[in-house]
Design a protein around this motif. Structure first.
Motif, PDB file in Angstrom:
ATOM      1  N   GLN B  96       0.691  -1.207   0.073  1.00  0.00           N
ATOM      2  CA  GLN B  96       0.072   0.033  -0.161  1.00  0.00           C
ATOM      3  C   GLN B  96       0.868   1.226  -0.070  1.00  0.00           C
ATOM      4  O   GLN B  96       0.635   2.230  -0.528  1.00  0.00           O
ATOM      5  CB  GLN B  96      -0.682  -0.027   0.975  1.00  0.00           C
ATOM      6  CG  GLN B  96      -1.876   1.076   1.605  1.00  0.00           C
ATOM      7  CD  GLN B  96      -2.706   0.928   2.489  1.00  0.00           C
ATOM      8  OE1 GLN B  96      -2.941  -0.214   2.844  1.00  0.00           O
ATOM      9  NE2 GLN B  96      -3.430   2.027   2.793  1.00  0.00           N
ATOM     10  N   ASP B  97       1.695   1.139   0.927  1.00  0.00           N
ATOM     11  CA  ASP B  97       2.656   2.525   0.981  1.00  0.00           C
ATOM     12  C   ASP B  97       3.954   2.436   0.566  1.00  0.00           C
ATOM     13  O   ASP B  97       4.744   1.896   1.310  1.00  0.00           O
ATOM     14  CB  ASP B  97       2.398   2.748   2.556  1.00  0.00           C
ATOM     15  CG  ASP B  97       3.017   4.341   2.727  1.00  0.00           C
ATOM     16  OD1 ASP B  97       3.406   5.015   1.976  1.00  0.00           O
ATOM     17  OD2 ASP B  97       2.786   4.621   4.022  1.00  0.00           O
ATOM     18  N   ALA B 177      -1.860  -6.934  -5.638  1.00  0.00           N
ATOM     19  CA  ALA B 177      -1.762  -5.244  -5.561  1.00  0.00           C
ATOM     20  C   ALA B 177      -2.721  -5.004  -4.274  1.00  0.00           C
ATOM     21  O   ALA B 177      -3.962  -4.952  -4.532  1.00  0.00           O
ATOM     22  CB  ALA B 177      -2.162  -4.758  -6.825  1.00  0.00           C
ATOM     23  N   ASP B 178      -2.078  -4.757  -3.297  1.00  0.00           N
ATOM     24  CA  ASP B 178      -2.848  -4.330  -2.074  1.00  0.00           C
ATOM     25  C   ASP B 178      -2.801  -2.864  -1.840  1.00  0.00           C
ATOM     26  O   ASP B 178      -1.926  -2.258  -1.427  1.00  0.00           O
ATOM     27  CB  ASP B 178      -1.991  -4.996  -0.827  1.00  0.00           C
ATOM     28  CG  ASP B 178      -2.647  -4.813   0.474  1.00  0.00           C
ATOM     29  OD1 ASP B 178      -4.168  -4.158   0.548  1.00  0.00           O
ATOM     30  OD2 ASP B 178      -2.474  -5.278   1.565  1.00  0.00           O
ATOM     31  N   GLU B 179      -4.013  -2.366  -2.290  1.00  0.00           N
ATOM     32  CA  GLU B 179      -4.404  -0.897  -2.338  1.00  0.00           C
ATOM     33  C   GLU B 179      -3.121  -0.174  -2.917  1.00  0.00           C
ATOM     34  O   GLU B 179      -2.384   0.472  -2.125  1.00  0.00           O
ATOM     35  CB  GLU B 179      -4.610  -0.463  -0.807  1.00  0.00           C
ATOM     36  CG  GLU B 179      -5.702  -1.058  -0.120  1.00  0.00           C
ATOM     37  CD  GLU B 179      -6.748  -0.313   0.226  1.00  0.00           C
ATOM     38  OE1 GLU B 179      -6.740   0.923  -0.186  1.00  0.00           O
ATOM     39  OE2 GLU B 179      -7.758  -0.830   1.237  1.00  0.00           O
ATOM     40  N   ILE B 210      -6.488  -5.240  -4.641  1.00  0.00           N
ATOM     41  CA  ILE B 210      -7.438  -4.980  -3.299  1.00  0.00           C
ATOM     42  C   ILE B 210      -7.583  -3.352  -3.102  1.00  0.00           C
ATOM     43  O   ILE B 210      -6.569  -2.600  -3.185  1.00  0.00           O
ATOM     44  CB  ILE B 210      -6.597  -5.428  -2.198  1.00  0.00           C
ATOM     45  CG1 ILE B 210      -6.240  -6.772  -2.477  1.00  0.00           C
ATOM     46  CG2 ILE B 210      -7.168  -5.350  -0.904  1.00  0.00           C
ATOM     47  CD1 ILE B 210      -5.223  -7.347  -1.652  1.00  0.00           C
ATOM     48  N   THR B 211      -8.852  -3.049  -2.877  1.00  0.00           N
ATOM     49  CA  THR B 211      -9.025  -1.605  -2.764  1.00  0.00           C
ATOM     50  C   THR B 211     -10.500  -1.258  -2.091  1.00  0.00           C
ATOM     51  O   THR B 211     -11.172  -2.265  -1.775  1.00  0.00           O
ATOM     52  CB  THR B 211      -9.244  -0.983  -4.257  1.00  0.00           C
ATOM     53  OG1 THR B 211      -9.614   0.436  -4.076  1.00  0.00           O
ATOM     54  CG2 THR B 211     -10.374  -1.654  -4.897  1.00  0.00           C
TER      55      THR B 211
END
Lengths: 313, 349, 316
Positions: B96-97, B177-179, B210-211
């Motif tokens: 995510q980050d 793909a996590d956010e 993922i979102t």
């Protein structure tokens, strides 16, 4: 940091000027004579020669000027007045050898130990390691010296029990100082390693919860590689800070260790000088130690930028 | 191509042992993903979507985590197996980050070459050449200079591109793909998403996206799985989901997104309440306490995933059905739902 | 996590992580080890204080053991003293030293001096460093900066060297040694007091007192002092350990108290020759053991107390 040097030197200089009478060192018993006019004249002459008739601040400035230009004064001894600088030149390398070996040992022990403890956080093996570290931190260095000496030099007889300043340094027999320094260096290194290890463990546990560790794992990098290759470096900052702060502990420790293992280094020199009431030597050595301390902290600041690219820009 | 799906998940569960009891973060999820396809997994934070994916990947397993059910990857069972051998070259992940997911004290070049050298056994110079190609592919300008930079010297968008390059480096079959865009500026989000789609299509790689934003998943995915409280609420092909929405939660989720075609000061419709307690979940439907259609049955009985052709939903009163209209009417009449949620009498959908 | 709030996945993950990383969990119990440590401290202080009235052997008396031996010159059997040191026995539980003196009783009498120095040093540090730090933290401004700088200089200076300097220049009495170590403990104590004062000076109850027009002195003594006292207790234990070790170090260098025995001095005399250490290790290891257990107990109790009250700024 320069301020620190000035502060320490003023403090030491003032303390010694107020508490001890340097005339005794120069003239011996004559300095105590207040009746014989011949002796009083001698005293006045000596005072003038060594600027002792000047006020304290002026004496300090004179001394500081000399010190900066490399004139550390002279030592009082039975065979003339050899410069203190010679003493420092002779003794300092031995102390530095001891300290460098000790620091390398401390890191060599602390890093694998800390990584091990962090990777097994809160398991039984980690608890044992905490216990051992606590014991080492609580064990005074002179006691540790005795214990290590008893085990390795006396009972097991693995390591030499004497230090010979005249022996060659490099080599791997009992006749080489490298081997003779192992026990003293371990004595210095073990408590430091224990402290480093504690700190590294805490930082590593924090780092291991960072996203980039997961990221590294998700790339397929093995656990071991992640620990040493990815997590270790960003976890070293506290240890590095302590590296500087710990210099004082290290210096104090090396005093004791040098005396116990009879290593004629700076520590031994300062104790000898104190017992001899040889103040110029004490003053010079205190300044050398403080200077070393300041330099070490400066080095630590430099190391920061090597370890953390964020500091650079 | 064989008929074996790339990823087949059946009745997958992930739980965390906590002092209060077992937290069921993922509670019986099933889906199938074929090679080259994209699955969107949508839900609020706390819906279990991230845990589902990390669970599938087997990453960051703590001693407090337990999993059950079945996850077949290329026909091989993953559940309760060590999956480390798959990481990087078969399954990889985008986090995510990008600010915290890159090692701050390692040059980005090294971080990208690492999986290459590990999985493809490339020499250092070959790996560097590949990284330059990868960087070009993900749209990083002047890639050679970037190699020697540290993450803090790159912008958020650039860092996310680096992350994508890392994830793609060893040519995985499945990308999680996590956010991937949540932490980025809105202006950068679209570029990154489109980039991901293009790379995925080029490489014939399967992906789970993922979102929390239905809008992000719409148009970029083949299928969408809507999760809530660790359970699947609705599962359908993307077009079908948007044209024929069945679950009240999906409906509420869509209503909570600001849309360009709405009037400037149109009210957003946030979903009332907060995600459910997954340690002691409500009996019956997880969403019932926040659902404006909730009836007595919803509070006592757990709805299973019903299939209407390829369209799955778990609701007794699916949107668009007569039962749903009746339920809303009942609730509007009494002013509250069966769980006590206040309803304004006149409310348009 | 309050039990009324619903637990979502993020919370659970954090909780699960927190349990694996122990440092995040604050253990709010003092635990068994703490009471064992306190027990040892009380025990050692007790026997040290009561040493004169306890049925101990005279620490300065020589307990020479005589044996029948053949006189090499006269060839006759006669009573002659056995060469000390003697191994531990029913008579001397921890053996007897080179001068045939009872090691246990010497160690206990040594504890009197070591503990006194430790206590006096940290008490001095608290009495002078505490108010100094509190006032610096409370007043702020140039006074604070000056005091902070002074603390920094004192802290970064190798303490043992300073102690050697002072003991060399003045004398080696119990008073001087305690005073020297006391001066050295001003800086750490003062820093803690200052940090705590800064923390609490911002708190609501101090603000409230200020707005009510309370005099600074009253705020310092009534509002701030109790809050500074708690971490100070932890520091006192740690500081006492450090002072005891420091005195031991000085003694080991031959620079401690000239009259009477201390643990450090005993260790020094009992390890002076490696032959003695080899043949009669019990002599050295009795005071080493006592010193070690006392330092461990003080450190452990201090650590636990610090965790218990959750004080961060505690470094010596």
């Amino acid at each position: 940091m320069v301020l620190l040097l000035v502060g320490v030197s003023m403090l030491t200089f003032a303390a010694m000027s107020l508490l001890g009478d340097p005339l005794f060192n120069i003239l011996g018993p004559i300095a105590g004579d207040t009746e014989n006019p011949q002796n009083i004249a001698l005293q006045d002459e000596a005072k003038a020669q060594y600027h002792l008739d000047k006020p304290l601040p002026e004496r300090y400035v004179r001394w500081a000027g000399d010190f900066i230009t490399g004139d550390f004064g002279v030592q009082f001894s039975t065979d003339g007045q050899p410069p203190v600088l010679n003493l420092v030149k002779e003794r300092l390398p031995r102390t530095l050898q001891l300290m460098v070996i000790a620091q390398i040992l401390a890191l060599a022990i602390a890093i694998p130990w800390g990584v091990f403890a962090a990777s097994r956080a809160n398991k039984a093996s980690d608890k044992v390691s905490t216990f051992v570290a606590f014991g080492l931190v609580s064990l005074p260095n002179f006691a540790l010296a005795v214990i290590l000496f008893y085990i390795f030099a006396i009972k097991l007889d693995w390591l030499p029990d004497t230090y010979e300043a005249t022996d060659p340094f490099w080599g791997f027999t009992h006749g080489h100082r490298l081997i003779q320094l192992i026990l003293p260096a371990f004595t210095l290194a073990l408590p430091i390693a224990a402290v480093f290890q504690r700190l590294l463990r805490t930082d590593l546990i924090t780092t291991l919860q960072e996203d980039f560790i997961l990221m590294a794992r998700s790339k397929g990098v093995s656990k071991r590689r992640v620990l040493f290759g990815h997590a270790l470096r960003p976890s070293m900052f506290s240890v590095l800070t302590l590296f500087g702060i710990n210099a004082a502990t290290l210096i104090g420790g090396s005093l004791v260790v040098e005396i116990y293992f009879r290593i004629p280094g700076i520590g031994t020199a300062i104790v000898e000088a104190v017992l001899r009431e040889d103040f110029p030597v004490v003053l010079a050595l205190v300044m050398v130690i403080t200077l070393a301390f300041v330099l070490l902290n400066f080095l630590v600041d430099l190391l920061y930028t090597v370890l953390d690219p964020r500091v650079r820009s | 191509m064989t008929d074996t799906p790339l990823l087949q998940v059946s009745d997958y569960r992930v739980g965390f042992r906590t002092p209060r009891g077992l937290a069921r973060a993922v509670d019986g999820v099933s889906f199938t993903l074929h090679a080259g396809k994209t699955l969107g997994i949508v839900g609020e934070s706390g819906s279990g979507k991230s845990v589902l994916n990390r669970g599938i990947m087997g990453l960051a397993k703590s001693a407090h985590q337990i999993e059950s059910g079945s996850v077949l990857f290329n026909g091989a069972e993953l559940v309760n197996q060590d999956r480390q051998a798959l990481w990087g070259d078969e399954i990889s992940m985008i986090f995510q980050d990008p600010m915290t997911s890159l090692n701050p004290v390692m040059k980005v070049g090294k971080q990208v070459t690492e999986p290459l050298r590990l999985h493809l056994n490339l020499s250092k110079s070959d790996a560097t050449e590949r990284v330059v190609e990868l960087f070009t592919a993900v749209g990083i300008p002047s890639p050679r200079e970037r190699l020697k930079q540290y993450p803090h010297e790159l912008s958020g968008g650039m860092r996310q591109r680096v992350m994508i390059a890392i994830a793609l480096a060893a040519e995985p079959e499945l990308l999680i793909a996590d956010e991937p865009t949540t932490a980025l500026d809105v202006t950068v989000q679209k570029f990154i998403l489109d980039l991901l789609m293009r790379l995925q299509a080029d490489r014939g790689m399967a992906m789970t996206l993922i979102t929390h934003d239905l809008g992000v998943a719409g148009g970029r995915t083949d299928e969408i799985l809507v999760m809530y409280g660790g359970r699947v609420m609705e599962h359908a092909e993307t077009d079908d989901l948007f044209s024929n929405m069945r679950h009240p939660y999906t409906e509420a989720l869509l209503a909570s997104i600001p849309r360009l075609d709405h009037a400037k000061h149109a009210r957003l419709n946030p979903i009332p309440g907060s995600p459910p307690d997954i340690i002691e979940p409500p009996a019956g439907c997880r969403f019932a306490p926040r659902c404006r259609y909730a009836q007595d049955r919803c509070t006592t009985e757990l709805p299973e995933l019903d299939h209407d052709g390829n369209h799955g939903y778990s609701c007794f009163y699916p949107v668009g059905s007569d039962a749903n209209a009746e339920a809303l009417a009942t609730n509007q009449q009494r002013g509250h739902t069966a769980t006590g949620l206040q309803i304004r009498a006149k409310e348009t959908v | 996590m309050s039990p009324t709030n619903p637990t979502n996945v993020a919370d659970v993950e954090i909780a699960a992580e927190a349990e694996t990383g122990a440092d995040h969990v604050v253990n709010k119990r003092l635990g068994f080890g703490f009471w064992v440590s306190v027990g040892w401290i009380v025990f050692i202080i007790g026997i040290a204080a009561l040493a004169p009235v306890l049925p101990l052997k005279d620490p300065d008396a020589n307990f020479l053991v005589l044996e029948e031996r053949e006189n090499p010159i006269t060839g006759r059997m006669q009573e002659a003293p056995v060469q000390p040191p003697y191994a531990p026995s029913g008579e001397h539980w921890f053996g007897a030293d080179q001068d045939a003196r009872d090691v246990m009783s010497r160690t206990i009498y040594g504890a009197r001096v070591s503990l006194t120095v430790g206590f006096a040093a940290i008490a001095f540090g608290i009495v002078f460093g505490g108010p100094l730090g509190m006032i610096a933290g409370f007043v702020g401004g140039w006074f604070d900066r000056a005091i902070s700088y002074l603390f920094l200089v004192l802290l970064s200076f190798p303490g043992l060297v300073l102690a050697i300097l002072i003991t060399a220049l003045v004398d080696r009495s119990l008073f001087t040694i305690s005073l020297t170590l006391g001066i050295l403990s001003i800086a750490p104590v003062g820093r803690l007091a200052r940090a705590q004062t800064l923390v609490f000076a911002e708190r609501e109850f101090v603000m409230a007192a200020r707005t009510l027009g309370a005099k600074p002195f009253r705020i310092l003594t009534k509002e701030l002092l109790p809050n500074v006292m708690i971490p100070m207790a932890a520091l006192a234990l740690l500081g006492m350990a450090v002072a005891i070790v420091a005195e031991g170090g000085l003694a080991f260098l031959g620079l401690s108290i000239e009259k009477g025995s201390t643990w450090g001095k005993l260790i020094r005399t009992y390890t002076a020759s490696s032959g003695d250490l080899e043949s009669s290790p019990w002599m050295a290891f009795t005071p080493i053991g006592c010193l070690f257990f006392t330092v461990v107990a003080l450190n452990y109790a201090g650590d636990k107390l610090r965790d218990y009250f959750d004080v961060r700024e505690l470094m010596l």
